[in-house]
Design a protein around this motif. Structure first.
Motif, PDB file in Angstrom:
ATOM      1  N   UNK A  81       0.892  -1.029   0.139  1.00 13.77           N
ATOM      2  CA  UNK A  81      -0.126  -0.014   0.094  1.00 13.77           C
ATOM      3  C   UNK A  81       0.919   1.247  -0.157  1.00 13.77           C
ATOM      4  N   UNK A  82       0.597   2.360  -0.477  1.00 14.72           N
ATOM      5  CA  UNK A  82       1.063   3.568  -1.035  1.00 14.72           C
ATOM      6  C   UNK A  82       2.432   3.488  -1.599  1.00 14.72           C
ATOM      7  N   UNK A  83       2.675   2.609  -2.364  1.00 20.76           N
ATOM      8  CA  UNK A  83       3.913   2.263  -3.359  1.00 20.76           C
ATOM      9  C   UNK A  83       3.509   2.286  -4.581  1.00 20.76           C
ATOM     10  N   UNK A  84       4.360   2.586  -5.668  1.00 23.03           N
ATOM     11  CA  UNK A  84       4.039   2.863  -6.890  1.00 23.03           C
ATOM     12  C   UNK A  84       5.138   3.032  -7.747  1.00 23.03           C
ATOM     13  N   UNK A  85       5.030   3.158  -9.020  1.00 27.76           N
ATOM     14  CA  UNK A  85       6.188   3.627  -9.944  1.00 27.76           C
ATOM     15  C   UNK A  85       5.896   5.177 -10.564  1.00 27.76           C
ATOM     16  N   UNK A  86       7.153   5.829 -10.393  1.00 27.70           N
ATOM     17  CA  UNK A  86       6.989   7.123 -10.792  1.00 27.70           C
ATOM     18  C   UNK A  86       6.766   7.257 -12.241  1.00 27.70           C
ATOM     19  N   UNK A  87       6.373   8.610 -12.903  1.00 26.09           N
ATOM     20  CA  UNK A  87       6.229   8.600 -14.259  1.00 26.09           C
ATOM     21  C   UNK A  87       7.376   8.318 -15.114  1.00 26.09           C
ATOM     22  N   UNK A  88       7.289   7.662 -16.165  1.00 25.30           N
ATOM     23  CA  UNK A  88       8.567   7.048 -16.984  1.00 25.30           C
ATOM     24  C   UNK A  88       7.745   6.866 -18.337  1.00 25.30           C
ATOM     25  N   UNK A  89       8.703   6.685 -19.360  1.00 18.92           N
ATOM     26  CA  UNK A  89       8.436   5.950 -20.562  1.00 18.92           C
ATOM     27  C   UNK A  89       9.250   4.893 -20.835  1.00 18.92           C
ATOM     28  N   UNK A  90       8.805   3.935 -21.912  1.00 20.55           N
ATOM     29  CA  UNK A  90       9.812   2.688 -22.301  1.00 20.55           C
ATOM     30  C   UNK A  90       9.445   2.664 -23.797  1.00 20.55           C
ATOM     31  N   UNK A  91      10.757   2.062 -24.291  1.00 17.91           N
ATOM     32  CA  UNK A  91      10.777   2.214 -25.500  1.00 17.91           C
ATOM     33  C   UNK A  91      10.023   1.029 -26.488  1.00 17.91           C
TER      34      UNK A  91
END
Length: 126
Positions: free
Chosen positions: A59-69
């Motif tokens: 809970x309260x974890x995530x992945x920050x904004x990013x892009x992938x190829x």
């Protein structure tokens, strides 16, 4: 958690353990455990064409904004999360799937503890 190529390389069990899963009926959500206060991952398949990685988010974890190829297919295996793609928010729960288009900014955050599978398609269409 900052998302980058190294995130996908982290596994709970190295390649030999992945081989033990082949040609068996498995429950993906049972192959990665929750860990308090963090994100855990386990790579199930890793080839030149693509990969399948399982993640568990406390809970309260995530992945920050990013892009992938490359395009990425995310399926929620347990729990609930919010996903942002190009600023649009999507509520997701167990059984839901979304495709992150290559080169498009995206992020996600746990609403409850949740598990997901991430399938990266590395080869480009011809």
């Amino acid at each position: 958690m900052e998302f980058n190529a190294e995130t996908l390389k982290k596994t709970e069990n190295p390649g030999k353990k992945r081989d033990e899963l082949r040609a068996k009926v498995i429950s993906l959500k049972d192959l990665v455990d929750y860990q308090d206060g963090t994100v855990a991952s386990r790579m199930i398949v890793n080839t030149k064409a693509g990969s399948l990685t399982l993640f568990s988010f406390d809970e309260d974890e995530g992945l920050s904004e990013h892009t992938a190829p490359f395009d990425a297919v995310v399926t929620i295996l347990d729990g609930e999360c919010e996903v942002w793609i190009s600023g649009v928010t999507h509520q997701m729960k167990e059984g839901d799937t979304i495709i992150f288009p290559a080169g498009v900014p995206h992020a996600l955050s746990a609403v409850t503890r949740f598990k997901m599978s991430l399938t990266m398609i590395r080869e480009k269409e011809s």
